[in-house]
Design a protein around this motif. Sequence first.
Motif, mmCIF file in Angstrom:
data_model
loop_
_atom_site.group_PDB
_atom_site.id
_atom_site.type_symbol
_atom_site.label_atom_id
_atom_site.label_comp_id
_atom_site.label_asym_id
_atom_site.label_seq_id
_atom_site.Cartn_x
_atom_site.Cartn_y
_atom_site.Cartn_z
ATOM 1 N N ILE A 157 0.813 -1.215 0.000
ATOM 2 C CA ILE A 157 0.000 0.000 0.000
ATOM 3 C C ILE A 157 0.849 1.270 0.000
ATOM 4 O O ILE A 157 0.351 2.328 0.332
ATOM 5 C CB ILE A 157 -1.016 -0.010 1.181
ATOM 6 N N ASN A 158 2.116 1.128 -0.347
ATOM 7 C CA ASN A 158 2.915 2.334 -0.588
ATOM 8 C C ASN A 158 3.607 2.175 -1.940
ATOM 9 O O ASN A 158 4.490 1.326 -2.098
ATOM 10 C CB ASN A 158 3.939 2.564 0.533
ATOM 11 N N GLY A 159 3.173 2.973 -2.901
ATOM 12 C CA GLY A 159 3.694 2.867 -4.261
ATOM 13 C C GLY A 159 5.171 3.217 -4.339
ATOM 14 O O GLY A 159 5.941 2.550 -5.039
ATOM 15 N N THR A 160 5.570 4.249 -3.595
ATOM 16 C CA THR A 160 6.975 4.678 -3.638
ATOM 17 C C THR A 160 7.894 3.556 -3.147
ATOM 18 O O THR A 160 8.906 3.242 -3.782
ATOM 19 C CB THR A 160 7.156 5.928 -2.745
ATOM 20 N N GLY A 161 7.540 2.950 -2.027
ATOM 21 C CA GLY A 161 8.364 1.872 -1.463
ATOM 22 C C GLY A 161 8.447 0.697 -2.412
ATOM 23 O O GLY A 161 9.520 0.116 -2.623
ATOM 24 N N ALA A 213 5.991 10.243 -4.234
ATOM 25 C CA ALA A 213 6.428 10.276 -2.828
ATOM 26 C C ALA A 213 5.664 11.332 -2.033
ATOM 27 O O ALA A 213 5.145 12.312 -2.593
ATOM 28 C CB ALA A 213 7.925 10.557 -2.774
ATOM 29 N N GLU A 214 5.584 11.107 -0.731
ATOM 30 C CA GLU A 214 5.002 12.091 0.167
ATOM 31 C C GLU A 214 5.890 13.332 0.230
ATOM 32 O O GLU A 214 7.092 13.264 -0.084
ATOM 33 C CB GLU A 214 4.888 11.503 1.585
ATOM 34 N N ALA A 215 5.326 14.458 0.712
ATOM 35 C CA ALA A 215 6.105 15.687 0.866
ATOM 36 C C ALA A 215 7.343 15.383 1.710
ATOM 37 O O ALA A 215 8.450 15.858 1.425
ATOM 38 C CB ALA A 215 5.250 16.746 1.532
ATOM 39 N N PHE A 229 8.162 9.314 5.219
ATOM 40 C CA PHE A 229 6.864 8.656 5.444
ATOM 41 C C PHE A 229 6.742 7.410 4.568
ATOM 42 O O PHE A 229 6.130 6.419 4.964
ATOM 43 C CB PHE A 229 5.701 9.613 5.141
ATOM 44 N N ASP A 230 7.296 7.484 3.354
ATOM 45 C CA ASP A 230 7.226 6.339 2.446
ATOM 46 C C ASP A 230 8.233 5.262 2.861
ATOM 47 O O ASP A 230 7.861 4.108 3.014
ATOM 48 C CB ASP A 230 7.538 6.791 1.007
ATOM 49 N N VAL A 231 9.494 5.656 3.058
ATOM 50 C CA VAL A 231 10.528 4.628 3.251
ATOM 51 C C VAL A 231 10.509 4.043 4.664
ATOM 52 O O VAL A 231 10.932 2.906 4.863
ATOM 53 C CB VAL A 231 11.947 5.137 2.883
ATOM 54 N N ILE A 277 5.562 4.805 7.407
ATOM 55 C CA ILE A 277 4.524 5.574 8.115
ATOM 56 C C ILE A 277 3.291 5.743 7.225
ATOM 57 O O ILE A 277 2.149 5.594 7.669
ATOM 58 C CB ILE A 277 5.083 6.943 8.555
ATOM 59 N N ASP A 278 3.541 6.036 5.945
ATOM 60 C CA ASP A 278 2.423 6.189 5.004
ATOM 61 C C ASP A 278 1.613 4.888 4.923
ATOM 62 O O ASP A 278 0.377 4.902 4.964
ATOM 63 C CB ASP A 278 2.986 6.572 3.625
ATOM 64 N N ALA A 279 2.313 3.768 4.839
ATOM 65 C CA ALA A 279 1.604 2.478 4.780
ATOM 66 C C ALA A 279 0.849 2.231 6.091
ATOM 67 O O ALA A 279 -0.266 1.686 6.078
ATOM 68 C CB ALA A 279 2.599 1.348 4.512
ATOM 69 N N HIS A 339 -0.469 4.529 8.037
ATOM 70 C CA HIS A 339 -1.693 5.347 7.980
ATOM 71 C C HIS A 339 -2.795 4.578 7.248
ATOM 72 O O HIS A 339 -3.937 4.484 7.697
ATOM 73 C CB HIS A 339 -1.439 6.655 7.216
ATOM 74 N N LYS A 340 -2.421 4.025 6.087
ATOM 75 C CA LYS A 340 -3.419 3.357 5.241
ATOM 76 C C LYS A 340 -3.918 2.069 5.899
ATOM 77 O O LYS A 340 -5.115 1.764 5.861
ATOM 78 C CB LYS A 340 -2.806 3.074 3.872
ATOM 79 N N LEU A 341 -2.995 1.324 6.499
ATOM 80 C CA LEU A 341 -3.404 0.063 7.139
ATOM 81 C C LEU A 341 -4.338 0.326 8.322
ATOM 82 O O LEU A 341 -5.290 -0.434 8.556
ATOM 83 C CB LEU A 341 -2.167 -0.717 7.611
ATOM 84 N N GLY A 372 -1.074 2.839 -7.177
ATOM 85 C CA GLY A 372 -1.238 3.281 -5.797
ATOM 86 C C GLY A 372 -0.889 4.735 -5.574
ATOM 87 O O GLY A 372 -1.071 5.263 -4.472
ATOM 88 N N ALA A 373 -0.386 5.393 -6.587
ATOM 89 C CA ALA A 373 -0.006 6.795 -6.445
ATOM 90 C C ALA A 373 0.013 7.401 -7.844
ATOM 91 O O ALA A 373 -0.087 6.693 -8.845
ATOM 92 C CB ALA A 373 1.367 6.907 -5.784
ATOM 93 N N GLY A 374 0.141 8.720 -7.877
ATOM 94 C CA GLY A 374 0.203 9.396 -9.170
ATOM 95 C C GLY A 374 -1.024 10.269 -9.371
ATOM 96 O O GLY A 374 -2.060 10.076 -8.728
HETATM 97 N N1 HSE Z 1 3.329 8.402 -1.220
HETATM 98 C C1 HSE Z 1 2.206 7.550 -1.456
HETATM 99 C C2 HSE Z 1 2.704 6.280 -2.108
HETATM 100 C C3 HSE Z 1 1.209 8.260 -2.323
HETATM 101 O O1 HSE Z 1 3.825 6.260 -2.603
HETATM 102 O O2 HSE Z 1 1.992 5.296 -2.113
HETATM 103 C C4 HSE Z 1 -0.136 7.606 -2.362
HETATM 104 O O3 HSE Z 1 -0.717 7.548 -1.093
#
Ligand code: HSE
Length: 435
Positions: A158-162, A189-191, A195-197, A200-202, A204-206, A300-302
């Motif tokens: 659930i993290n596209g960047t990772g 990527a997040e600002a 958060f991605d690597v 933390i972003d994942a 949040h989503k989980l 998952g992103a874009g």
């Molecule tokens: N930074 C997030 C990702 C964007 O790479 O998945 C989409 O939530």
Amino acid sequence: MEPVKVGLLGLGTVGGGTMNVLHRNAAEISRRAGRDIVVSHAAAREFDPKDIDGLDKVSITNDAFEVVRHPEVDVVVELIGGYSPAKELVLEAIAQGKHVVTANKALIALHGNEIFSAAQAKGVTVAFEAAVAGGIPIIKALREGLAANHIEWIAGIINGTGNFILTEMRDKGRNFADVLKEAQELGYAEADPTFDVEGIDAAHKLTILASLAFGIPLQFDKCYTEGIGKIEAQDVEYAEELGYRIKHLGVTRRTDTGVELRVHPTLIPERRLIANVDGVMNAVLVKGDAVGSTLYYGAGAGSLPTASAVAADIIDIARALTVDPDSRVPHLAFQPDELSDFPVLDMDQIETAYYLRLTVEDKPGVLAKVTGILGESGISIEAVKQKEPPSGEPEVPLVLLTHRVLEGDMNRALAAIAAMDAVRSVSRIRVEYLD
Ligand code: HSE
């Protein structure tokens, strides 16, 4: 019928994409929603007008509160991200009796309980499909399509960047920093890319997925979070030799005693579809008691994929504008007074299999002692491989796969193994079979 008027906060990657989708598909969207959807107002500090369609008909300001309070705006779309002022803007929109759409997973994971309760009191909707897995309609699937099921577990990339970073490193041998830079340039990527690597972003989503699946309040602070920074090239290689892929996975599972809520690198059998989800693509595997396993896959992103989810939420709101608020789909899938206090488990209490990689002195008795410690802890071994020592090195990598075990038992065994004179380093990656 009167058009629905939207106030857009943010004209960046997702805001610009939302303008473009609403503009390019306006006629079809109107046929689906039963009325036109018009962005009448927008707030943005910096944006690139040449890439955004339909801005000529939008009143643009740099004061987001002006848009939120504008009497013509029916739906506020928050695409600024971050906690503040996003939270204040969303709460103000609710106070003004406006519906809200947001792609802000950090905001929902941390402040969703408060935001949904304010929205319920005002009889408005806060929609957040774009907050999880970009363009994949996973929230709609969980809240509506799977509403008849007892959900057993969810596992997702659930993290596209990772996933993009791991895929590029594995397939092309590229280095971490270069791939991350490309992900930032592509708007994935997040600002704050940590958060991605760092997962933390994942997380949040989980957190959001677990609440929707199990009917529990949002509890981001209880989510175990481990990022992709410690995955080494040799682990990727050994995992493949053993028939696995390493993916950064969010896992939430209902057990007899509580809910597992964890994000970490994970070995998955390579024959599973989800093990073959590469690049910026996301996938969420949901196991329901009636439906069995279902898999949801997509970008998952874009810009446009995330805009697809944002626009779908606006359409949903437009369709339900005249619906009695109590008859709308509940924010967290379960009626707000039916959320349960089923606990989130500590990591010590979760059960999983493990891949272990030890660096040990190449001398008699070491393997026997390691397996002895695991045996004394009740940990059963599925496979052992001693790799060739790198030339001239006196130490060898020792790779083990274990059966499922409580994390607390594994922690104790690994502490004893790490204390052995002959052991130089110990690393572990959890393994999920997802069957
Ligand atoms: N930074 C997030 C990702 C964007 O790479 O998945 C989409 O939530």
